[in-house]
Design an enzyme around this catalytic site. Sequence first.
Site, PDB file in Angstrom:
ATOM      1  N   HIS A  55      44.429 -10.519  15.647  1.00  0.00           N
ATOM      2  CA  HIS A  55      44.912  -9.466  16.547  1.00  0.00           C
ATOM      3  C   HIS A  55      45.403  -8.290  15.709  1.00  0.00           C
ATOM      4  O   HIS A  55      46.080  -8.497  14.708  1.00  0.00           O
ATOM      5  CB  HIS A  55      46.058  -9.987  17.402  1.00  0.00           C
ATOM      6  N   ASP A  86       6.361  -8.990  11.895  1.00  0.00           N
ATOM      7  CA  ASP A  86       5.848  -8.254  13.056  1.00  0.00           C
ATOM      8  C   ASP A  86       4.373  -8.545  13.336  1.00  0.00           C
ATOM      9  O   ASP A  86       3.897  -8.280  14.437  1.00  0.00           O
ATOM     10  CB  ASP A  86       5.982  -6.739  12.819  1.00  0.00           C
ATOM     11  N   ALA A  90      13.664  -7.022  12.004  1.00  0.00           N
ATOM     12  CA  ALA A  90      13.679  -7.233  10.565  1.00  0.00           C
ATOM     13  C   ALA A  90      14.245  -8.608  10.202  1.00  0.00           C
ATOM     14  O   ALA A  90      13.708  -9.300   9.331  1.00  0.00           O
ATOM     15  CB  ALA A  90      14.494  -6.131   9.908  1.00  0.00           C
ATOM     16  N   GLY A  94       9.521   6.073  26.791  1.00  0.00           N
ATOM     17  CA  GLY A  94       9.835   4.673  26.489  1.00  0.00           C
ATOM     18  C   GLY A  94      11.329   4.474  26.332  1.00  0.00           C
ATOM     19  O   GLY A  94      11.935   5.051  25.430  1.00  0.00           O
ATOM     20  N   LYS A 132       0.811  -1.221   0.000  1.00  0.00           N
ATOM     21  CA  LYS A 132       0.000   0.000   0.000  1.00  0.00           C
ATOM     22  C   LYS A 132       0.845   1.271   0.000  1.00  0.00           C
ATOM     23  O   LYS A 132       0.368   2.336  -0.389  1.00  0.00           O
ATOM     24  CB  LYS A 132      -0.986  -0.002   1.163  1.00  0.00           C
TER      25      LYS A 132
HETATM   26  C1  LIG Z   1      12.535   3.528  14.011  1.00  0.00           C
HETATM   27  C2  LIG Z   1      12.650   2.035  13.871  1.00  0.00           C
HETATM   28  C3  LIG Z   1      13.910   1.458  13.849  1.00  0.00           C
HETATM   29  C4  LIG Z   1      14.035   0.078  13.693  1.00  0.00           C
HETATM   30  N1  LIG Z   1      15.283  -0.453  13.675  1.00  0.00           N
HETATM   31  C5  LIG Z   1      15.443  -1.783  13.533  1.00  0.00           C
HETATM   32  C6  LIG Z   1      16.735  -2.349  13.456  1.00  0.00           C
HETATM   33  O1  LIG Z   1      17.743  -1.654  13.509  1.00  0.00           O
HETATM   34  N2  LIG Z   1      16.842  -3.697  13.305  1.00  0.00           N
HETATM   35  C7  LIG Z   1      15.743  -4.495  13.241  1.00  0.00           C
HETATM   36  O2  LIG Z   1      15.890  -5.718  13.109  1.00  0.00           O
HETATM   37  N3  LIG Z   1      14.488  -3.985  13.298  1.00  0.00           N
HETATM   38  C8  LIG Z   1      14.316  -2.647  13.436  1.00  0.00           C
HETATM   39  N4  LIG Z   1      13.051  -2.131  13.466  1.00  0.00           N
HETATM   40  C9  LIG Z   1      11.909  -3.052  13.374  1.00  0.00           C
HETATM   41  C10 LIG Z   1      11.696  -3.491  11.913  1.00  0.00           C
HETATM   42  O3  LIG Z   1      11.484  -2.343  11.133  1.00  0.00           O
HETATM   43  C11 LIG Z   1      10.503  -4.423  11.819  1.00  0.00           C
HETATM   44  O4  LIG Z   1      10.682  -5.507  12.710  1.00  0.00           O
HETATM   45  C12 LIG Z   1      10.368  -4.982  10.409  1.00  0.00           C
HETATM   46  O5  LIG Z   1      10.193  -3.948   9.484  1.00  0.00           O
HETATM   47  C13 LIG Z   1       9.179  -5.937  10.320  1.00  0.00           C
HETATM   48  O6  LIG Z   1       9.087  -6.419   9.029  1.00  0.00           O
HETATM   49  P1  LIG Z   1       7.693  -6.879   8.414  1.00  0.00           P
HETATM   50  O7  LIG Z   1       8.013  -7.340   7.017  1.00  0.00           O
HETATM   51  O8  LIG Z   1       7.021  -7.820   9.314  1.00  0.00           O
HETATM   52  O9  LIG Z   1       6.771  -5.584   8.375  1.00  0.00           O
HETATM   53  P2  LIG Z   1       6.977  -4.094   7.865  1.00  0.00           P
HETATM   54  O10 LIG Z   1       8.380  -3.769   7.611  1.00  0.00           O
HETATM   55  O11 LIG Z   1       6.208  -3.246   8.802  1.00  0.00           O
HETATM   56  O12 LIG Z   1       6.270  -4.093   6.449  1.00  0.00           O
HETATM   57  C14 LIG Z   1       4.899  -4.278   6.299  1.00  0.00           C
HETATM   58  C15 LIG Z   1       4.465  -3.662   4.991  1.00  0.00           C
HETATM   59  O13 LIG Z   1       3.117  -4.029   4.761  1.00  0.00           O
HETATM   60  C16 LIG Z   1       2.417  -2.953   4.189  1.00  0.00           C
HETATM   61  N5  LIG Z   1       0.994  -3.147   4.445  1.00  0.00           N
HETATM   62  C17 LIG Z   1       0.343  -3.155   5.631  1.00  0.00           C
HETATM   63  N6  LIG Z   1      -0.973  -3.423   5.448  1.00  0.00           N
HETATM   64  C18 LIG Z   1      -1.139  -3.589   4.119  1.00  0.00           C
HETATM   65  C19 LIG Z   1      -2.262  -3.896   3.306  1.00  0.00           C
HETATM   66  N7  LIG Z   1      -3.474  -4.119   3.830  1.00  0.00           N
HETATM   67  N8  LIG Z   1      -2.074  -3.974   1.981  1.00  0.00           N
HETATM   68  C20 LIG Z   1      -0.852  -3.764   1.414  1.00  0.00           C
HETATM   69  N9  LIG Z   1       0.237  -3.487   2.141  1.00  0.00           N
HETATM   70  C21 LIG Z   1       0.105  -3.413   3.475  1.00  0.00           C
HETATM   71  C22 LIG Z   1       3.002  -1.743   4.905  1.00  0.00           C
HETATM   72  O14 LIG Z   1       2.804  -0.572   4.141  1.00  0.00           O
HETATM   73  C23 LIG Z   1       4.482  -2.131   5.003  1.00  0.00           C
HETATM   74  O15 LIG Z   1       5.199  -1.666   3.896  1.00  0.00           O
HETATM   75  C24 LIG Z   1      12.887  -0.743  13.586  1.00  0.00           C
HETATM   76  C25 LIG Z   1      11.611  -0.161  13.591  1.00  0.00           C
HETATM   77  C26 LIG Z   1      11.493   1.209  13.714  1.00  0.00           C
HETATM   78  C27 LIG Z   1      10.121   1.811  13.701  1.00  0.00           C
END
Ligand SMILES: Cc1cc2nc3c(=O)[nH]c(=O)nc-3n(C[C@H](O)[C@H](O)[C@H](O)COP(=O)(O)OP(=O)(O)OC[C@H]3O[C@@H](n4cnc5c(N)ncnc54)[C@H](O)[C@@H]3O)c2cc1C
Length: 466
Positions: free
Chosen positions: A445, A313, A321, A180, A33
Amino acid sequence: MTYDLVVIGSGPGGYVCAIRAAQLGMKVAVVEKRETFGGTCLNIGCIPSKALLHASELFEEAGHTFEKMGIRLGAPKLDLPGMMKFKDEGVDGNVKGIAFLFKKNKIDAFQGTGKILAPGQVEVRAAEAKAQTIETKAIVIATGSDVARLNGIDIDEKRIVSSTGALSLDKVPQRLLVVGAGVIGLELGSVWRRLGSQVLVVEFLDRILPGIDAEVGKQFQRLLERQGMTFKLSSKLAAVDTSGKKLKAKIEPVSGGAAEMVEADVVLVAIGRVPCTEGLGLEAAGVKRDNRGRVVVDRHFASSVPGIYAIGDVIAGPMLAHKAEDEGVAVAEILAGQAGHVNYDVIPNVVYTFPEIASVGKSEEELKEAGIAYRAGKFPFSANGRAKVNLTPEGFVKILADAGTDRVLGVHIVGADAGNMIAEAAVAMEFGASSEDIARTCHAHPTLSEAVKEAALAVDKRSIHM
Ligand SMILES: Cc1cc2nc3c(=O)[nH]c(=O)nc-3n(C[C@H](O)[C@H](O)[C@H](O)COP(=O)(O)OP(=O)(O)OC[C@H]3O[C@@H](n4cnc5c(N)ncnc54)[C@H](O)[C@@H]3O)c2cc1C
């Protein structure tokens, strides 16, 4: 046409799953999206935050440590728009990389909001276009997570911000109140402190970084305090008065008692993230969720409805990630009839502050609670030659090994470059290594990673440089 797999969401879970499935010969589509691919991680998470952490760390070093190494530049000047441009270009390069990988792997990308109409049917609705329905044999939900909000506190992303707004402030707040003391709050708090903000962190619990080994958390808090960050633990944000030029935040002790008013220019709400499932049609499709709204899956990432899977997530487990990526690979392999799986005992966790915190496996508290007898070996970076000469003597490596078998159960590092060093521990644990195995592995080292070897030697009380 009917796809073999439709993945909803193109974050690290979704895009990695799509690529692995395509490698295995499946016809794959991804629905996203957002305008760009890569999800939270690439657009508003890992990548932009690390760009700002990197740039602000160098800014601070230029001001504090360069002179000690004989480099005279004068006081560094901040060009905040320039730093934001650097961050945005980094994001742009990364998200374009995903579009390239989709093309390379012949993955069809649909831009729009995905909704499950039934098993095998996903509706895609773009802002103005008519909705279209795609047919598929399997659906993987990889919709990730969104910012958790506090009741009665409106995030406007200007003065009261989530992590997203905190990645794009147009000036350095004189006072930043972070709500937090988790990873995101401490990372972004560090960025703005280095750039000149006075940072106060308010945390509901009586410690920072819940879940991390307590000794690590304690030492890390001291190091952050020495850098100028202040903490109010066992406290909560009750309200923010936005009527004046300065924000007035009401902070209450968790155990009751008098509230305190704190002035701030920006309040960053970083209290966690919630699964993103709204509008996905889960209820109508009969997909079960748990009491925190996460999609319930079995060991094979299958939801309660046949043909619908979920990863990242949006399901239980650490919101990271690399955890999402590994689940993406595993579910694609399972769909292809292979034995994909994720070892949840060996998922590294990194906080990219200075110094960094990195851990994998069990903390001392978890081992005590489980009644597992262990031996701990610890080695400080102040005794590591490379750390001393680099002027980064803060922190330590701690290795926890089973008292009977010597198998490594947990590794915890506070120190410069801890995030890279933890990979060695993860590989060792994945192969079931003992602390003796690490201790007998030759380490180059002079490197910081020699501290890992010394901590392994310390498990058996025979470290050399202590
Ligand atoms: C500020 C910040 C820093 C972070 N730093 C780290 C880090 O250093 N290392 C780490 O491991 N993790 C980090 N994270 C966490 C990491 O970003 C998430 O754990 C990771 O992105 C999860 O991946 P995902 O594929 O499950 O979901 P996401 O990355 O959240 O991707 C989900 C995608 O689904 C799309 N989507 C949602 N609903 C719909 C729908 N109905 N139709 C179409 N598309 C949809 C969204 O637009 C999004 O693009 C951080 C998070 C934040 C906020």
